[in-house]
Design an enzyme around this catalytic site. Structure first.
Site: not given
Ligand SMILES: Cc1cc2nc3c(=O)[nH]c(=O)nc-3n(C[C@H](O)[C@H](O)[C@H](O)COP(=O)(O)O)c2cc1C
Length: 385
Positions: A219, A156, A114
């Site tokens: 992306d 992550k 984050c």
């Protein structure tokens, strides 16, 4: 490096037939949206991991009502996957235990990516992997709690704080050493936030560096991008975020692509309308009509991106309060308007600009260990990745 696309994904003992993960997205990947994406995947005979919005360890442990409200699952979700945020190994361990024992989750992901200043200022999210020792402690606590339930823990993360403070290779090693089942890498630094282009070469470097599966993130706008990513990086699977905003059918294309078929879903506006209606219905089923309609509002501009639908109608849809009202408004859309092909392959959702300075706790960069540090963790951190 693999040149053949993987046909499934194994995270510890959990196996799914399609190597695709719906990225945790705060305010988006609630039970309704996860089901919507799952329905699209299943329509193509596919499967995957659909991660719940991030929840805070402290909120869960302390029984925070909002946190518990977010832990709702749809009956179609046979693989419950939740992302936990935390900076304190004790809270993270307890939260992981609660998720396994009380919520029957099949997968826990830990958020170390984050970039939101309110989070990194306290050493959380993308700032945390700088403290290698603390990262190891948190992962160890989560793995210890989840292992008796045979639930895999993944992490992550991003490349690092900025280009001068990269952390992802160390994070991969630590994830492996502490028993994490996989590591997902978003190919941007915290400083980049969502700007620029995701660095897939970093994903390839991480694949070379560790033996656990690496999930590539950043992306993927079309199914072809996902295939290209695994081909270029050797990633075991992909994590898809913004590309599916207003386009849950991307999961249909992804399931087809990984099964070796080529499917490019180009719904005319009438079909998009039906998906919006389905999304609204699921939101209302899970949250009640008032909140469900409110939640749908944020998706309207994504669904209609590139279509000719006029400003008045868009504004009315963005203020919708009931399903009946929604139906009246949706009926105004021209069902035959073809999908705006110019939108294909283009970024959607937040992009933002790079940050000149990353908010970090005082002296954060002075050492890279942090073992034993107990950072203050709020029950309700702002969410994001
Ligand atoms: C609205 C929004 C909310 C997000 N919330 C989270 C989150 O709670 N946890 C997390 O790890 N990443 C979060 N992310 C980051 C995504 O999971 C993903 O890493 C990022 O968008 C890059 O992937 P993409 O290019 O496929 O979008 C969020 C992204 C968006 C756009």
């Amino acid at each position: 490096m693999s040149t053949v696309a993987p046909t499934g994904l194994s995270l510890g003992s959990l196996h799914v037939g399609t190597p695709v993960v719906l990225a945790p997205m705060a305010g988006i990947t609630n039970a309704a949206y996860r089901r919507l994406c799952l329905e699209q995947t299943r329509a193509q005979g596919g499967d995957g991991v659909f991660v719940c919005e991030m929840i805070t360890s402290r909120g869960l442990v302390e029984g925070d009502e909002h946190t518990r409200d977010m832990l709702v699952f749809d009956e179609l979700e046979t693989t419950r996957s939740v992302q936990l945020y935390g900076t304190d190994p004790v809270y993270v361990g307890k939260a992981a235990e609660i998720l396994c024992a009380e919520y029957g989750v099949a997968h826990i992901d830990l958020n170390f990516g984050c970039p939101v200043p309110k989070v990194t200022r306290k050493g959380g999210g993308g700032a945390l992997p700088w403290k290698r020792g603390l990262l190891a402690e948190i992962l160890t606590a989560a793995v210890a709690a989840a292992t008796p339930y045979d639930v895999p823990v993944t992490m992550k993360t991003r490349k690092g704080l900025d280009d001068d403070h990269l952390t992802y290779l160390d994070a991969g090693r630590i994830a492996q050493e502490t028993g994490a089942a996989a590591i997902a890498l978003h190919g941007r630094t915290v400083a980049q936030s969502y700007s620029g282009v995701a660095d897939w070469e970093a994903i390839a470097r991480l694949v070379e560096h560790v033996d656990i599966p690496v999930l590539g993130n950043g992306d993927i706008w079309e199914a072809a991008d996902a295939l290209r990513m695994v081909e270029q990086t050797g990633a075991a699977g992909v994590v898809v975020g913004r590309g599916c905003l207003g386009r849950p059918w991307l999961f249909r294309d992804l399931a087809a692509a990984f099964a070796g078929d080529e499917v490019a879903t180009l719904p005319a506006l009438g079909e998009v309308r039906d998906v919006m209606r389905r999304h609204a219905e699921l939101l209302c089923r899970h949250m009640g009509e008032e909140r469900g309609c409110k939640e749908l509002r944020k998706h309207v501009s994504w669904y209609l991106k590139g279509f000719a639908a006029g400003g008045t109608l868009r504004r009315a849809l963005a203020l919708v309060t009931t399903l009946a009202e929604l139906d009246v408004l949706l009926a105004e859309l021209d069902p035959d308007e073809p999908f705006p092909a110019a939108e294909l392959g283009t970024p959607r959702g937040r992009q933002g600009s790079p940050r000149a300075r990353i908010a970090l706790p005082e002296g954060w960069l002075d050492d890279t260990d942090g073992t034993g540090a107990r950072l203050r963790e709020d029950a309700g951190e702002p969410t994001g990745g």
